[in-house]
Design a protein around this motif. Structure first.
Motif, short mmCIF file in Angstrom:
data_model
loop_
_atom_site.label_atom_id
_atom_site.label_comp_id
_atom_site.label_asym_id
_atom_site.label_seq_id
_atom_site.Cartn_x
_atom_site.Cartn_y
_atom_site.Cartn_z
N GLN A 94 0.81 -1.21 0.00
CA GLN A 94 0.00 0.00 0.00
C GLN A 94 0.85 1.27 0.00
OE1 GLN A 94 -3.42 0.10 -0.19
NE2 GLN A 94 -3.14 -2.06 -0.60
N ASN A 95 2.09 1.18 0.48
CA ASN A 95 2.96 2.35 0.59
C ASN A 95 3.99 2.44 -0.52
OD1 ASN A 95 1.73 3.35 2.91
ND2 ASN A 95 2.93 1.97 4.20
N THR A 96 3.98 1.51 -1.45
CA THR A 96 4.95 1.53 -2.54
C THR A 96 4.56 2.62 -3.54
OG1 THR A 96 5.33 -0.82 -2.29
CG2 THR A 96 5.98 0.17 -4.37
N GLN A 97 5.54 3.42 -3.90
CA GLN A 97 5.29 4.45 -4.90
C GLN A 97 6.16 4.13 -6.12
OE1 GLN A 97 6.65 6.98 -2.09
NE2 GLN A 97 4.74 7.03 -0.99
N PHE A 98 5.53 3.90 -7.23
CA PHE A 98 6.23 3.50 -8.42
C PHE A 98 6.86 4.70 -9.10
CE2 PHE A 98 2.91 0.34 -7.75
CZ PHE A 98 3.68 -0.81 -7.70
N PHE A 99 8.03 4.51 -9.73
CA PHE A 99 8.70 5.56 -10.46
C PHE A 99 8.40 5.40 -11.95
CE2 PHE A 99 12.11 7.10 -13.10
CZ PHE A 99 12.27 8.38 -12.64
N ILE A 151 -1.02 7.15 -6.72
CA ILE A 151 0.20 7.86 -6.31
C ILE A 151 1.41 7.18 -6.93
CG2 ILE A 151 1.66 8.48 -4.36
CD1 ILE A 151 -0.88 8.65 -2.67
N PHE A 152 2.28 7.97 -7.54
CA PHE A 152 3.53 7.47 -8.10
C PHE A 152 4.53 8.62 -8.19
CE2 PHE A 152 1.13 8.93 -11.71
CZ PHE A 152 2.05 9.42 -12.61
N ARG A 153 5.75 8.28 -8.58
CA ARG A 153 6.80 9.30 -8.74
C ARG A 153 7.10 9.45 -10.22
NH1 ARG A 153 11.80 7.45 -5.70
NH2 ARG A 153 11.17 5.50 -6.62
N PRO A 204 19.08 7.72 -9.35
CA PRO A 204 19.31 6.61 -10.28
C PRO A 204 18.15 6.37 -11.23
CG PRO A 204 19.91 5.97 -8.04
CD PRO A 204 19.28 7.32 -7.95
N GLU A 205 16.91 6.56 -10.76
CA GLU A 205 15.76 6.35 -11.62
C GLU A 205 15.75 7.34 -12.78
OE1 GLU A 205 15.47 6.97 -8.31
OE2 GLU A 205 14.30 5.37 -7.39
N VAL A 206 16.15 8.60 -12.51
CA VAL A 206 16.20 9.62 -13.54
C VAL A 206 17.30 9.30 -14.54
CG1 VAL A 206 16.58 12.08 -14.00
CG2 VAL A 206 15.22 11.38 -12.02
N VAL A 207 18.47 8.85 -14.05
CA VAL A 207 19.58 8.47 -14.93
C VAL A 207 19.13 7.36 -15.86
CG1 VAL A 207 21.87 7.42 -15.01
CG2 VAL A 207 21.39 9.21 -13.34
#
Length: 151
Positions: A32-37, A53-55, A130-133
């Motif tokens: 429930q608290n995981t926010q995906f990128f 909700i996500f990133r 790292p996700e943005v890279v």
């Protein structure tokens, strides 16, 4: 089976059920608290349902930052291939600026605009999340030496 063995078996079964229940509750809470990128290109390829909700991360597009009265800010996050408009109400991090890496946490509306509840900017001149890279590398807009991907 003796009564002593029956008690041990009942205790072992109870212990396993309690442990399994606790593990199940922990996994449910974490889920429930995981926010995906997602990068803007990921959102084009696999849209996220409105309200989830996500990133979203990428670079703040040059010339896109518009400030309204108060703390309202509108800008565009891009990964070089695709872009997503972002609305945010609050104090921006000191390192937030055009052309720099950013990760925003929030939801996407039915109009396609991402409403951020939190903005994270890179913490020094060499770091980028790292996700943005990874998103910039996938889109072909990553320049070696632009950031290290670690602190």
């Amino acid at each position: 089976m003796t009564p002593k063995k029956q008690r041990r078996l009942a205790f072992a079964i109870t212990l396993l059920l309690a442990g399994g229940g606790a593990a199940g509750l922990a996994l449910y809470a974490l889920g429930q608290n995981t926010q995906f990128f997602k990068s803007p290109t990921d959102l084009v390829e696999e849209p996220v349902p409105p309200g989830q909700i996500f990133r979203v991360g990428g670079l703040v597009q040059q010339g896109s930052v518009k400030r309204d009265t108060g703390l309202e800010v509108h800008f565009v996050v891009t990964d070089g291939k695709n872009s997503i408009p972002v609305n945010y109400s609050g104090v921006l991090p000191d390192l937030f600026r055009e052309g720099q890496g950013v990760v925003a946490l929030g939801t996407r509306g039915t109009d396609g605009v991402f409403t951020a509840s939190e903005i994270l900017a890179k913490h020094d001149e060499k770091y980028m999340p790292p996700e943005v890279v990874d998103a910039l590398k996938r889109s072909g807009h990553w320049q070696e030496g632009a950031g290290s991907g670690s602190s």
